[in-house]
Enzyme design. Structure first.
Site, PDB file in Angstrom:
ATOM      1  N   CYS A 135       1.306   0.662  12.445  1.00  0.00           N
ATOM      2  CA  CYS A 135       2.499   1.362  12.425  1.00  0.00           C
ATOM      3  C   CYS A 135       2.694   2.439  13.247  1.00  0.00           C
ATOM      4  O   CYS A 135       3.758   3.054  13.383  1.00  0.00           O
ATOM      5  CB  CYS A 135       2.574   2.130  10.882  1.00  0.00           C
ATOM      6  N   GLY A 139       0.831  -1.228  -0.178  1.00  0.00           N
ATOM      7  CA  GLY A 139      -0.059  -0.111  -0.007  1.00  0.00           C
ATOM      8  C   GLY A 139       0.723   1.118  -0.056  1.00  0.00           C
ATOM      9  O   GLY A 139       0.537   2.281  -0.905  1.00  0.00           O
TER      10      GLY A 139
END
Ligand code: PLP
Length: 384
Positions: A327, A75
């Protein structure tokens, strides 16, 4: 999950467990003795064969043509290729429009671009995480090179009205990139009906392994590459990750077959969990609960509890959930998504995301609902 019997995995938005079918596809590809897909000999031809098949499978999931699919490493790379490419296509335009709740893969790049002189408009969201498309209309100027918006939010599951957004961008003749990383496989996507110019997907949200993804680039758009080289018709340099690509193809095939059916089952699991939590804890609130959401995600504020401590205890009991994006988790900052929705830092830091999926079972949800009250009680006692 099949391998670790004691784990209850409710973190599909971080990584959806790799499907056995995808493992088989990658393994088959490796066993076949493939060569470099760019080589002219028969081993290279074998690799090309896997790529042709996978490209057709990815294209089918998105309603795209095969030539419109570019394989990437995931992504983040797809998003960066789209944004850098759109800016390079229109060097005289230096304005971008996005939202305050995008994934860090978008926001951190935009922060970097801002430092270099690009102007960025960040659309706000309401208390349910929804965008107001009238504000998008107002934000677009003749200097706008690209609108980049997500289809589904990774933290709350809230869905943006991409069809409406695409119609606005098309009317203004402004390119639209859609981060569909959390939408692909969860919502029907058809780029013939929804006229986005660019759309990003990621393998590991679709049950393929991490490290593979794709970018849809609408036919006719001569998007410059981020990585230079001859591969992917000079749109993405670098030797192709053929086993990953084969797995992504199978993942898209599985998603194509299961989106309509699977979503109902997945929604049942998510709702069972969500309703169960809200019924057990009067202080629990669903963040974005009044908005349209993808079927698998629920983001719940547990009153004033410390979500990090709650997650640790859940993990101790074998339950995997998350606080914000994987993340950014672990950082001290409260979620930018939840604060954009008006939660204060404490409320944001009392919130947990549960994301279920294809392999989540009812009995797993029931176990979580059984264990949670004990954990919450112990946290309340610790805090007293
Ligand atoms: N966009 C969204 C909405 C995501 O949820 C993620 C990953 O969590 C990304 C982009 C980044 O994708 P990748 O991890 O494949 O680089």
């Amino acid at each position: 999950m099949t391998e670790q019997k004691n784990t209850i995995y409710l973190d599909y938005n971080a990584l959806a467990p790799i499907a056995p079918e995808c493992m088989d596809a990658a393994l088959e590809c490796m066993r076949w003795g493939i060569g470099n897909a760019s080589s002219k000999h028969h081993a290279g031809e074998r690799a090309k064969y896997f790529m042709i098949e996978a490209r057709a499978q990815v294209a089918a999931l998105l309603g795209a043509q095969t030539a419109e699919i570019v394989f990437t490493s995931g992504g983040t790379e797809s998003i960066h290729t789209a944004i850098y490419g759109a800016l390079a296509l229109a060097p005289h335009k230096r304005h971008l429009v996005t939202s305050r709740v995008e994934h860090p893969a978008t926001l951190q790049l935009l922060k970097h671009l801002e430092a270099q002189g690009t102007r960025v408009t960040y659309l706000p969201v309401d208390t349910q995480g929804r965008i107001d498309v009238r504000q998008l209309q107002q934000a677009i100027t003749p200097d706008t090179a690209l609108v980049s918006l997500m289809w589904a939010n990774n933290e709350t599951g809230v869905v943006f009205p991409i069809a409406e957004i695409a119609a606005i961008c098309n009317a203004h003749k402004v390119l639209l990139h859609c981060d569909a990383v959390q939408a692909a496989g969860k919502l029907p996507i058809n780029v013939q009906q929804v006229k986005v110019d660019l759309l990003s997907v990621s393998g590991h949200k679709l049950h393929a392994p991490p490290g593979i993804g794709a970018l849809f680039v609408r036919k006719g758009l001569k998007l410059p590459p981020l990585l230079f080289g001859q591969q992917e018709r000079a749109r993405r340099g670098g030797t192709a990750n053929v086993p990953g690509i084969a797995a992504l193809g199978v993942a898209c095939l599985l998603a194509f077959d299961t989106v309509p059916l699977g979503v109902t089952q997945i929604a049942e699991r998510r709702d069972r969990l969500e309703r169960g939590i809200v019924a057990r804890f009067p202080f629990a609130r669903v963040n974005g609960g009044a908005a349209e959401r993808v079927a698998n995600t629920t983001n719940i504020r547990f009153g004033e509890l410390d979500a990090e401590a709650l997650l640790l205890k859940l993990d101790g009991a074998g339950i995997c959930a998350a606080q914000g994006a994987a993340c950014s988790a672990g950082g001290a900052e409260p979620s930018h998504v939840l604060t954009a929705m008006g939660l204060d830092a404490q409320a944001a830091q009392a919130s947990i995301r549960f994301s279920v999926g294809r392999y989540t079972r009812n009995d797993e949800i029931d176990t979580v609902l059984e264990i949670l009250p004990q954990i919450v009680a112990s946290l309340v006692a610790d805090a007293a």
